[in-house]
Design an enzyme around this catalytic site. Structure first.
Site, PDB file in Angstrom:
ATOM      1  N   GLU A 124       0.836  -1.148  -0.116  1.00  0.00           N
ATOM      2  CA  GLU A 124      -0.041  -0.126   0.032  1.00  0.00           C
ATOM      3  C   GLU A 124       0.874   1.268  -0.137  1.00  0.00           C
ATOM      4  OE1 GLU A 124      -4.062   1.982   1.851  1.00  0.00           O
ATOM      5  OE2 GLU A 124      -3.721   0.135   2.348  1.00  0.00           O
ATOM      6  N   GLY A 140      -5.761   4.996  -0.603  1.00  0.00           N
ATOM      7  CA  GLY A 140      -6.141   3.970  -0.656  1.00  0.00           C
ATOM      8  C   GLY A 140      -7.504   3.470  -0.502  1.00  0.00           C
ATOM      9  N   SER A 178       7.089 -17.780   1.777  1.00  0.00           N
ATOM     10  CA  SER A 178       7.808 -17.278   3.184  1.00  0.00           C
ATOM     11  C   SER A 178       8.938 -16.864   3.080  1.00  0.00           C
ATOM     12  CB  SER A 178       7.504 -18.241   4.083  1.00  0.00           C
ATOM     13  OG  SER A 178       8.353 -19.391   3.830  1.00  0.00           O
ATOM     14  N   HIS A 194      -4.627   0.807 -14.048  1.00  0.00           N
ATOM     15  CA  HIS A 194      -5.572   1.588 -14.898  1.00  0.00           C
ATOM     16  C   HIS A 194      -5.326   3.179 -14.121  1.00  0.00           C
ATOM     17  CE1 HIS A 194      -9.478   3.737 -15.991  1.00  0.00           C
ATOM     18  NE2 HIS A 194      -9.713   3.880 -14.659  1.00  0.00           N
TER      19      HIS A 194
END
Length: 140
Positions: free
Chosen positions: A63, A83, A93, A107
């Site tokens: 993020e 966000g 892992s 996009h």
């Protein structure tokens, strides 16, 4: 308007001061037309109790890089990116070393940006695959 890679990286790293990104030692290390890459060390700071990279730390990295990447396409004096949805698939892992997250635009609309973020290890092996939607809002 031309893209200035060094200015973009400096801006992203400056914005990270005194934030979660600084706590997780996330550093923005590469940028170009339509992508941004950040690194994060894998150490006890980002482990879950079993000594593995915490999925939440991976999502925070994704993020962070995806939201910062939206700044390449907006005027930060007049707009901001938020966000609004993120998904992640954790595929491998990791106990130690580094991970690298690269956000690539899927996009680029006026009000929504959609990013694919691949998190890989030092060998380029896929650790997590994430998708982030950012809403572009007028700056308040």
């Amino acid at each position: 308007m031309t893209f200035d890679k060094e200015k973009m990286l400096e801006l992203c790293n400056t914005w990270s001061e005194n934030t979660l990104m600084e706590t997780l030692e996330i550093k923005y290390i590469d940028a170009g037309e339509g992508f941004l890459t950040a690194s994060m060390p894998v150490n006890p700071r980002v482990h879950q109790p079993m000594g593995l990279l915490h999925g939440g730390a991976s999502v925070a990295l994704a993020e962070s890089v995806g939201s910062a990447a939206s700044m390449m396409f907006i005027n930060p004096e007049k707009q901001e990116a938020r966000g609004i949805e993120i998904s992640a698939n954790h595929l491998r892992s990791k106990r130690e070393g580094m991970v690298y997250a690269t956000a690539k635009i899927i996009h680029q609309g006026k009000s929504i940006h959609l990013w694919e973020i691949k998190i890989v290890d030092e060998a380029g092996k896929l650790v997590s695959l994430c998708k982030l939607s950012n809403m572009i809002l007028p700056r308040r």
